[in-house]
Design a protein around this motif. Structure first.
Motif, PDB file in Angstrom:
ATOM      1  N   UNK A 357     -17.151  -8.114  -0.130  1.00 52.97           N
ATOM      2  CA  UNK A 357     -17.702  -9.035  -0.812  1.00 52.97           C
ATOM      3  C   UNK A 357     -17.757  -8.744  -2.357  1.00 52.97           C
ATOM      4  N   UNK A 358     -18.355  -7.587  -2.528  1.00 56.41           N
ATOM      5  CA  UNK A 358     -18.567  -6.825  -3.977  1.00 56.41           C
ATOM      6  C   UNK A 358     -17.152  -6.891  -4.627  1.00 56.41           C
ATOM      7  N   UNK A 359     -15.921  -6.508  -3.792  1.00 57.83           N
ATOM      8  CA  UNK A 359     -14.827  -6.090  -4.284  1.00 57.83           C
ATOM      9  C   UNK A 359     -14.002  -7.570  -4.343  1.00 57.83           C
ATOM     10  N   UNK A 360     -14.281  -8.677  -3.776  1.00 55.81           N
ATOM     11  CA  UNK A 360     -13.740  -9.902  -3.934  1.00 55.81           C
ATOM     12  C   UNK A 360     -14.375 -10.452  -5.160  1.00 55.81           C
ATOM     13  N   UNK A 361     -15.521 -10.385  -5.267  1.00 58.79           N
ATOM     14  CA  UNK A 361     -16.077 -10.951  -6.758  1.00 58.79           C
ATOM     15  C   UNK A 361     -15.330  -9.841  -7.833  1.00 58.79           C
ATOM     16  N   UNK A 362     -14.933  -8.844  -7.582  1.00 62.43           N
ATOM     17  CA  UNK A 362     -14.320  -8.193  -8.736  1.00 62.43           C
ATOM     18  C   UNK A 362     -13.016  -8.640  -9.131  1.00 62.43           C
ATOM     19  N   UNK A 363     -12.406  -8.998  -7.963  1.00 61.06           N
ATOM     20  CA  UNK A 363     -11.073  -9.646  -7.976  1.00 61.06           C
ATOM     21  C   UNK A 363     -11.015 -10.830  -8.711  1.00 61.06           C
ATOM     22  N   UNK A 364     -12.085 -11.557  -8.567  1.00 67.08           N
ATOM     23  CA  UNK A 364     -12.380 -13.000  -9.285  1.00 67.08           C
ATOM     24  C   UNK A 364     -12.620 -12.876 -10.594  1.00 67.08           C
ATOM     25  N   UNK A 365     -13.005 -11.836 -10.826  1.00 71.45           N
ATOM     26  CA  UNK A 365     -13.590 -11.528 -12.227  1.00 71.45           C
ATOM     27  C   UNK A 365     -12.603 -12.366 -13.393  1.00 71.45           C
ATOM     28  N   UNK A 366     -11.281 -11.752 -13.438  1.00 72.25           N
ATOM     29  CA  UNK A 366     -10.607 -12.467 -14.508  1.00 72.25           C
ATOM     30  C   UNK A 366     -10.502 -13.933 -14.450  1.00 72.25           C
ATOM     31  N   UNK A 367     -10.527 -14.642 -13.252  1.00 67.42           N
ATOM     32  CA  UNK A 367     -10.662 -16.158 -13.174  1.00 67.42           C
ATOM     33  C   UNK A 367     -11.779 -16.680 -14.023  1.00 67.42           C
ATOM     34  N   UNK A 368     -12.778 -15.830 -13.191  1.00 69.33           N
ATOM     35  CA  UNK A 368     -14.174 -16.392 -13.747  1.00 69.33           C
ATOM     36  C   UNK A 368     -14.336 -16.494 -15.528  1.00 69.33           C
ATOM     37  N   UNK A 369     -14.017 -15.315 -15.951  1.00 67.70           N
ATOM     38  CA  UNK A 369     -13.853 -15.153 -17.621  1.00 67.70           C
ATOM     39  C   UNK A 369     -13.236 -15.974 -18.083  1.00 67.70           C
ATOM     40  N   UNK A 370     -11.697 -16.351 -17.401  1.00 63.63           N
ATOM     41  CA  UNK A 370     -11.016 -17.380 -18.210  1.00 63.63           C
ATOM     42  C   UNK A 370     -11.682 -18.695 -18.000  1.00 63.63           C
ATOM     43  N   UNK A 371     -12.373 -19.021 -16.973  1.00 62.68           N
ATOM     44  CA  UNK A 371     -13.012 -20.430 -16.980  1.00 62.68           C
ATOM     45  C   UNK A 371     -14.003 -20.620 -17.862  1.00 62.68           C
ATOM     46  N   UNK A 398      -4.542  -4.509  -9.910  1.00 62.13           N
ATOM     47  CA  UNK A 398      -3.951  -3.452  -8.940  1.00 62.13           C
ATOM     48  C   UNK A 398      -4.904  -2.393  -8.605  1.00 62.13           C
ATOM     49  N   UNK A 399      -5.732  -1.996  -9.461  1.00 59.55           N
ATOM     50  CA  UNK A 399      -6.744  -1.163  -9.119  1.00 59.55           C
ATOM     51  C   UNK A 399      -7.987  -1.500  -8.246  1.00 59.55           C
ATOM     52  N   UNK A 400      -8.254  -2.784  -8.277  1.00 59.24           N
ATOM     53  CA  UNK A 400      -9.035  -3.595  -7.506  1.00 59.24           C
ATOM     54  C   UNK A 400      -8.527  -3.773  -6.155  1.00 59.24           C
ATOM     55  N   UNK A 401      -7.391  -4.192  -6.291  1.00 55.88           N
ATOM     56  CA  UNK A 401      -6.514  -4.588  -5.045  1.00 55.88           C
ATOM     57  C   UNK A 401      -6.477  -3.400  -4.155  1.00 55.88           C
ATOM     58  N   UNK A 402      -6.184  -2.291  -4.949  1.00 55.57           N
ATOM     59  CA  UNK A 402      -5.856  -0.995  -3.988  1.00 55.57           C
ATOM     60  C   UNK A 402      -7.266  -0.648  -3.319  1.00 55.57           C
ATOM     61  N   UNK A 403      -8.391  -0.710  -4.181  1.00 56.12           N
ATOM     62  CA  UNK A 403      -9.736  -0.168  -3.608  1.00 56.12           C
ATOM     63  C   UNK A 403      -9.820  -1.316  -2.498  1.00 56.12           C
ATOM     64  N   UNK A 404      -9.547  -2.513  -2.374  1.00 53.11           N
ATOM     65  CA  UNK A 404      -9.959  -3.586  -1.348  1.00 53.11           C
ATOM     66  C   UNK A 404      -9.196  -3.022  -0.025  1.00 53.11           C
ATOM     67  N   UNK A 405      -7.909  -2.810  -0.312  1.00 54.47           N
ATOM     68  CA  UNK A 405      -6.885  -2.311   0.768  1.00 54.47           C
ATOM     69  C   UNK A 405      -7.462  -1.325   1.314  1.00 54.47           C
ATOM     70  N   UNK A 406      -7.996  -0.332   0.683  1.00 52.89           N
ATOM     71  CA  UNK A 406      -8.384   0.962   1.184  1.00 52.89           C
ATOM     72  C   UNK A 406      -9.811   0.779   2.113  1.00 52.89           C
ATOM     73  N   UNK A 407     -10.535  -0.258   1.524  1.00 56.10           N
ATOM     74  CA  UNK A 407     -12.010  -0.606   2.471  1.00 56.10           C
ATOM     75  C   UNK A 407     -11.574  -1.267   3.628  1.00 56.10           C
ATOM     76  N   UNK A 408     -10.947  -2.153   3.530  1.00 51.57           N
ATOM     77  CA  UNK A 408     -10.161  -2.958   4.787  1.00 51.57           C
ATOM     78  C   UNK A 408      -9.737  -1.888   5.818  1.00 51.57           C
ATOM     79  N   UNK A 409      -8.894  -0.896   5.308  1.00 50.17           N
ATOM     80  CA  UNK A 409      -8.428   0.005   6.363  1.00 50.17           C
ATOM     81  C   UNK A 409      -9.459   0.892   6.726  1.00 50.17           C
TER      82      UNK A 409
END
Length: 538
Positions: A357-371, A398-409
């Motif tokens: 959930x924490x990483x998902x929030x970080x992935x959503x951060x650019x959209x939140x800032x843009x809004x 890309x960095x947050x997505x890589x971290x998310x993939x590693x945690x999912x793995x």
């Protein structure tokens, strides 16, 4: 699933050598890489800078005025570090990193003595990699030092409880008073309040109140306490009168509990929300303990640890002023409990959901800032959003997505125990927070303040602050920056949302913007030509 105690991964994760490497990674990597943050780091380090500049090592000052917020020990430690290594972000934060390291070592030594070395290493790893501990370990404030002394006092109290031998129990008791004295010199009554209250509750629950009374009223113990803390408190009274005592004890201690200071209010369930955040990525691990709470109460060590945490949690839940790091005073026992009962963590969803959930929030951060940027708002907030958007582009994602993939793995990798996978998640989280997130946040919020301070230092003109509280500006300017009305020829440092108000308040002056970036600006004041109408020179 049973723990593969002799697996290579288990041996690696319970190795003190790995723990040492993780401490270096979590507490020292990027230690001086970002500017000081306001208010806290700026206020502490400006007081340290003025202490070194003035030679007054008794009464801390900030921008020329006495700073009564905290006692003196953290300023002495920062001054010592800066004197030896040079005055910069690394040296100012180093005392906190060292204190956090000693805190980890103290926890490891206590758990090893009470339980075993593998459990001690796991507890220390969880502590080192938890989000809030690593944050205060990298902050030039008093909290890491205070937590070290609070934890040391608690560990000695439990050693005193266990050991009936007169000499060893007396030595443990005297050390507890020593640590409380140093804590009192770091942040005041909180360093005494919690050890005294928790120890009373624990000894009373164990039917050993008489032994507690002997310890609580031990003349030699209080002599140690007074000899450690008393000289400075006497010195600050002689240097500055009763001002420190009125402000520190009544306003910054009693006042914080009875009311809200600096806007740090919170709703009644504030710490129910904050606790899962400060324990990331180990939130699910902590929640798994609750099922064993009743059984834990029968064990003296577990009871002591739960009372320690619960007292801190309840006390601050009723405090008028609420800040996340207050809970750290009671977090050390949770790290020990998690390590001791690591087999209780059996739910993959419970373990892995919080970091995901924490990483998902970080992935959503650019959209939140843009809004948020599109919603308007105050000028300094819009400026920060606009400055942030380019930093939250493809590289960030890309960095947050890589971290998310590693945690999912790791979540899908069923062979290691869940606690082992969470420790690995902690390493990923630390890399993401301090390698990706923190540099970008500080580039938006604090880099402009640093740049403005360095420019003001280079220009070497009289400088004032206008309706803005960012004391790190004075640190980088290397001079006191007073809060007085500006005059012609002055530089004025201010937040950009205050620019229009500056024109209104001083119509006989006009401002020339020498610097404006993100939330702050630096303005050179000129006399306005006679008969001229204030415009939008800012």
């Amino acid at each position: 699933m049973s723990r593969p105690e002799n697996s290579p991964l288990t041996r690696t994760l319970t190795s003190p050598w790995l723990l040492a490497a993780v401490v270096l990674f979590a507490f020292y990597w990027q230690l001086g890489a970002v500017p000081l943050y306001d208010l806290d780091e700026g206020a502490f380090t400006e007081a340290t800078r003025e202490m070194l500049a003035s030679g007054n090592f008794i009464t801390p000052h900030k921008d020329g005025e006495p700073r009564y917020d905290k006692p003196v020990l953290i300023y002495w430690l920062q001054a010592l570090s800066a004197s030896g290594l040079g005055f910069d972000e690394f040296s100012l934060r180093l005392p906190s990193a060292l204190a956090a390291t000693l805190w980890v070592m103290a926890l490891w030594g206590f758990v090893r003595g009470r339980l075993d070395a593998p459990t001690a290493t796991v507890a220390a790893l969880v502590m080192t990699l938890s989000l809030q501990v690593s944050l205060i370990a990298k902050a030039a404030v008093a909290d890491a030092v205070l937590n070290l002394f609070i934890a040391l006092a608690f560990f000695e109290i439990y050693r005193y409880f266990l050991d009936p031998g007169e000499r060893r129990s007396r030595n443990a008791l005297l050390r507890a008073y020593l640590w409380m004295g140093l804590g009192f010199l770091t942040k005041g009554p909180v360093a005494v309040f919690f050890p005294v209250v928790v120890s009373f509750l624990f000894f009373w629950s164990q039917g050993r109140l008489e032994r507690w009374l002997r310890a609580a009223f031990a003349p030699l113990g209080w002599l140690v306490f007074v000899l450690v803390a008393g000289p400075w408190y006497l010195a600050v009274y002689l240097d500055d009168g009763a001002g420190f005592f009125r402000s520190f004890f009544l306003e910054h201690n009693a006042g914080r509990f009875g009311g809200t200071m600096h806007g740090h209010a919170g709703f009644p369930g504030y710490y129910l929300v904050v606790l899962p955040l400060i324990l990331l990525p180990f939130t699910g691990w902590f929640l798994s303990l609750l099922a064993r709470l009743r059984a834990s109460w029968a064990d003296p060590l577990d009871r002591f640890l739960w009372l320690w945490f619960a007292t801190v949690f309840v006390f601050f839940s009723f405090s008028g002023t609420k800040l996340p790091h207050y809970l750290l005073y009671g977090a050390a026992p949770l790290f020990i409990l998690m390590a001791r009962h690591r087999d209780a963590l059996t739910s993959r969803a419970l373990a892995m959901a919080p970091p995901l959930v924490f990483l998902a929030l970080l992935l959503a951060l650019p959209l939140v800032v843009q809004i948020a940027a599109g919603q308007g708002g105050r000028a300094h907030e819009v400026a920060q959003f606009e400055l942030a958007l380019p930093l939250l582009g493809p590289a960030y994602l890309a960095q947050i997505a890589l971290a998310t993939v590693l945690v999912v793995a790791l979540a899908l990798w069923s062979r290691p125990a869940l606690w082992q996978r969470l420790v690995l998640v902690g390493l990923i989280q630390t890399a993401v927070v301090y390698g990706t997130v923190v540099p970008r946040v500080f580039a938006v919020m604090q880099a402009p303040v640093k740049e403005a301070g360095l420019l003001a230092r280079e220009l070497d003109r009289p400088t004032v602050v206008y309706r803005t509280s960012m004391p790190s500006f004075s640190v980088y300017r290397d001079a006191i920056t007073p809060h007085r009305p500006p005059r012609a020829g002055d530089l004025v440092f201010l937040r950009v949302d205050k620019l229009d108000r500056l024109v209104e308040d001083y119509p006989l002056l006009r401002g020339e913007q020498l610097y404006r970036r993100g939330p702050v600006a630096l303005v050179l004041m000129h006399p306005r030509a006679q008969g001229a109408v204030p415009g939008d020179e800012q």
